[in-house]
Enzyme design. Structure first.
Site, short mmCIF file in Angstrom:
data_model
loop_
_atom_site.label_atom_id
_atom_site.label_comp_id
_atom_site.label_asym_id
_atom_site.label_seq_id
_atom_site.Cartn_x
_atom_site.Cartn_y
_atom_site.Cartn_z
N ASP A 1 0.86 -1.17 0.00
CA ASP A 1 0.00 0.00 0.00
C ASP A 1 0.91 1.24 0.00
O ASP A 1 2.13 1.14 0.17
CB ASP A 1 -0.99 0.00 1.17
CG ASP A 1 -2.22 0.86 0.84
OD1 ASP A 1 -2.14 1.67 -0.10
OD2 ASP A 1 -3.24 0.74 1.52
C1 BGC Z 1 -4.97 3.25 -0.20
C2 BGC Z 1 -5.05 2.23 -1.30
C3 BGC Z 1 -4.85 2.90 -2.63
C4 BGC Z 1 -3.51 3.59 -2.62
C5 BGC Z 1 -3.13 4.23 -3.93
C6 BGC Z 1 -3.73 4.12 -0.30
O1 BGC Z 1 -3.78 5.20 0.55
O2 BGC Z 1 -5.01 2.60 1.05
O3 BGC Z 1 -6.26 1.54 -1.24
O4 BGC Z 1 -4.93 1.98 -3.67
O5 BGC Z 1 -3.53 4.59 -1.61
O6 BGC Z 1 -3.87 5.36 -4.18
#
Ligand code: BGC
Length: 763
Positions: A299
């Site tokens: 993540d």
């Molecule tokens: C989120 C993810 C997301 C990623 C990219 C993160 O803050 O938890 O679900 O895909 O950002 O934007």
């Protein structure tokens, strides 16, 4: 400009030949992408990569400069640009639109030594520019075909904008409405969650991943993210093996089995080990037990967050722990790109781990057809044709109608009469063209949703008077900022009251702004935010004929409304076509058929509240006045609205439940369903099972089947279910799947409170 891509093709073909693999279909530029072929191509390519280039494939950067403007010469953007040119970037996210994607892809393909194309990721969570309902709303449709189509449309529109990988579906089961990200998932149930996960994966990826209309999907966040303590985003997760295996894993496992190309790990720690550094999750469970051959992306910055978790002391340790644990791609931590090559050179990380990760990543790129044509998602004409097309708008409207749940309809106040009515439309959200887009709508323009006001105005027979009453939030409404909730300004109340006083019916659109849920948007109160409850009560004093239309991204505690307001429509955040969908339901042109995918609590103190709870040793009041049983002294144990609940403009009768054990492997269940009302309607027939006694206690009910059935007035149908023996088993505390003989109850009905029941014995 020298065409390095072409040079790469040549040198690669030479390499294949020199390895004795002279299959003439094997050059990079061929279209023959069987999995054997792909594996051989990947191996060959890997063979000519330096360690830095390999690590580069494991590095993902956020879009970093106006790619069509001047190239950055200093700062973070210049650093990333330099990496991109050296081949040290395998993927980028948040670069979107054909022009931008082409520009970065061109650098990767034409300016790096090997010309390996980038995979372009984006959060296409519920649509790209044209938005479908938030995922929790879509889940309320229980309509797997519609959900699949919605994902397919999102894939088509985003792929036309250069994207080839979505960070969706989010398949985190959650029982906690305080958690802002419940809007992004399929609710509280592992069975429904697994079915929806598969529908979404199939929708995004389609039959052919190499088609320019499909994108690779990503099951996230592995794992346990939806169980953040006290519903506070990113918080600690501590769950036992039973919950992990029986509740949290099933949608992930189903997504893996459906062939989802990627997984994303999670921000949370799970039982003391951050998900990003968790070898049990990523290696033992995902890659070994489930035999998963896609890749895992971290993540956002979650590798570095292991330092704050207190798990790794510095970036070097972060990189070592994450790669050993099976995280294949680093999103925005710079840990792999800066540390991994050295770790390999120092002998601290085995290069085989790097090879494995890179193979997984390259494989997906081949499957997407990026090596055949790295610009296949970059077609300006297609982008123009597909973006906001009629086909997509029709699909999101269809999905929006199917997502609406009718919670209450006393005295048949709904559907509204189409003529001669004075309708007062009240609430800031009724005239809002941005909030219905919901959270996660990065590519959509503000003010592009059809508002409820516009939806109602498209019906000409009634007079509509709009009064805002009160703002829900004030100031900026953006993804990354904390919203200001209006807790004081009631200056619009008088106008709203006066408008309501004169009306035959009042439609009040209240609830949460689209950005009051989503990432980082946890809440401790689940009532109507700000002064909206006061507005509702003030209007009710002058006109009780209220239809309350809720806009929200999570279950709300609307006890007062439930006790007083005659009609309540759960309309979530329904996306671009929101207002039309709501109007069609209010006027009865669409008969609502949605069912709640999450329990609505009566108060925050009941949370987590869910239908598939365990019985406890003291489940019921032993005798009047008794205190020593499992309850609250100030609130009942019952939810406001149970999981699976939802009404229709018609009514359904269930009868004649039959349960037959056909063999040791199968139990057949049938039930008669009759439409006892006056109009055609759809019902989600739900089948629940209870395993009465087991070596690890089982929930009081578990969803094991459902069918969406449409019946004309007076029509009846017998609905059949087949319960396979495996669906009657569970994971024990050692993580082993077992099926135990014994007594089971079966319940069938239109919600998790299904009362019609029968029993059988599994021998
Ligand atoms: C989120 C993810 C997301 C990623 C990219 C993160 O803050 O938890 O679900 O895909 O950002 O934007």
């Amino acid at each position: 400009m020298r065409n390095y891509f072409y040079i790469t093709v040549l040198s690669f073909a030479v390499l294949l030949t020199s390895c004795g693999k002279t299959d003439e279909n094997m050059g990079i530029a061929n279209t023959e992408n069987s999995s054997n072929n792909i594996n051989r191509k990947v191996d060959s390519l890997l063979g000519i990569m330096t360690i830095e280039e390999k690590v580069g494939q494991m590095n993902q950067y956020n879009g970093f400069w106006n790619v069509t403007g001047p190239t950055p010469s200093e700062g973070g953007a210049a650093y990333k640009y330099d990496h991109l040119k050296k081949g040290y970037v395998g993927s980028m996210l948040n670069v979107r639109g054909v022009e931008e994607v082409r520009a970065v892809q061109k650098i990767a393909v034409e300016e790096t030594r090997l010309g390996i194309p980038l995979i372009i990721g984006f959060d296409v969570i519920h649509g790209y520019k044209t938005l479908s309902p938030i995922p929790l709303a879509e889940s309320a449709s229980w309509d797997l075909e519609a959900i699949k189509k919605s994902a397919a449309m999102a894939a088509k529109e985003s792929a036309a904008a250069g994207i080839n990988w979505t960070f969706a579906p989010m398949v985190d089961v959650s029982r906690d409405a305080r958690w802002g990200r419940v809007m992004e998932g399929a609710g509280e149930d592992p069975y429904l969650g697994a079915k929806i996960a598969v529908a979404r994966v199939n929708g995004f990826q389609g039959e052919d991943l190499a088609s320019p209309h499909t994108v690779a999907a990503c099951a996230k966040h592995f794992a346990g993210y939806g169980f953040a303590e006290s519903g506070r985003d990113y918080n600690t997760v501590d769950v036992g093996t039973s919950t992990l295996n029986n509740i949290i894993f099933p949608p992930f496992k189903a997504a893996a089995e459906a062939g989802v190309k990627t997984f994303m790990n999670a921000f949370n720690e799970l039982n003391g080990v951050p998900a990003t550094g968790n070898a049990y999750l990523q290696r033992n469970v995902l890659k070994d037990q489930w035999n998963y051959d896609g890749f895992v992306v971290s993540d956002w910055g979650s590798l570095n967050e292991m330092i704050a978790h207190g798990y790794a002391a510095n970036k070097k340790e972060v990189a070592e722990l994450a790669v050993k644990a099976g995280s294949d791609m680093d999103m925005e931590s710079y840990a792999y790109v800066e540390e991994l090559a050295n770790l390999v050179k120092e002998g601290k990380v085995d290069e085989a781990l790097i090879n494995d990760a890179v193979k997984r990543i390259l494989k997906v790129k081949y499957e997407l057809g990026l090596f055949d044509d790295p610009y296949k998602y970059c077609d300006e004409n297609r982008e123009k044709e597909v973006t906001g097309s009629q086909e997509i708008n029709e699909a999101v409207l269809d999905m929006a109608k199917k997502s609406i749940v009718l919670l209450k309809n006393e005295g048949h106040l709904l559907p509204l009469k189409k003529e001669g009515q004075k309708i007062a439309l009240i609430g800031a959200l009724a005239n809002d063209k941005t909030s219905p887009l919901g959270s996660w709508r990065i590519a959509a323009e503000d003010s592009t949703a059809v508002s409820v006001l516009e939806g109602l105005q498209s019906y000409k027979g009634n007079t509509i008077s709009f009064a805002k009453g009160a703002d829900v939030v004030t100031g900026k409404t953006e993804f990354a900022i904390e919203l200001n909730v209006n807790t004081t300004d009631k200056s619009g109340f008088n106008e709203a009251i006066a408008t309501a006083r004169k009306a035959d019916v009042v439609v009040m659109v209240l609830g949460e702004h689209g950005f009051q849920t989503g990432e980082g948007r946890s809440r401790t109160e689940l009532g109507l935010p700000g002064v909206q409850q006061d507005l509702l009560e003030a209007v009710y004093k002058v006109n009780k004929n209220i239809v309350l239309v809720l806009n929200n991204g999570r279950p709300l505690t609307i006890n007062w409304a439930d006790a007083h307001v005659p009609a309540i429509v759960e309309a979530w955040q329904l996306g671009t076509q929101s207002g039309h969908a709501i109007a069609q339901v209010l006027y009865g042109d669409y008969n609502p058929s949605g069912k709640l995918p999450m329990t609505f609590p009566k108060s925050v103190g009941q949370v987590p509240i869910y239908y598939n709870f365990k019985n406890t040793g003291r489940p019921v009041l032993p005798s009047a006045g008794e205190v020593f049983w499992s309850h609250y002294t100030d609130q009942s144990n019952d939810p406001l609205y149970p999981f699976g609940y939802g009404l229709s403009y018609t009514s359904f009768d269930y009868s004649n439940l039959q349960v037959t054990v056909v063999s040791e492997k199968e139990v057949e269940v049938s039930v008669d369903l009759k439409n006892t009302g006056k109009v055609t309607g759809k019902e989600v027939v739900q089948l629940y099972v209870r395993d009465l006694f087991a070596s690890v206690t089982r929930p009081v009910k578990e969803l094991k089947g459902f069918e969406l059935v449409e019946l004309a007035a007076d029509e009846s149908k017998t609905i059949h279910f087949v319960l396979k023996v495996n669906e009657l088993g569970f994971y024990d505390n050692a993580g082993k799947f077992i099926v135990e003989p014994g007594d089971f109850n079966v319940f069938v009905g239109g919600s998790s409170e299904a009362e019609l029941h029968a029993s059988f014995e599994l021998k």
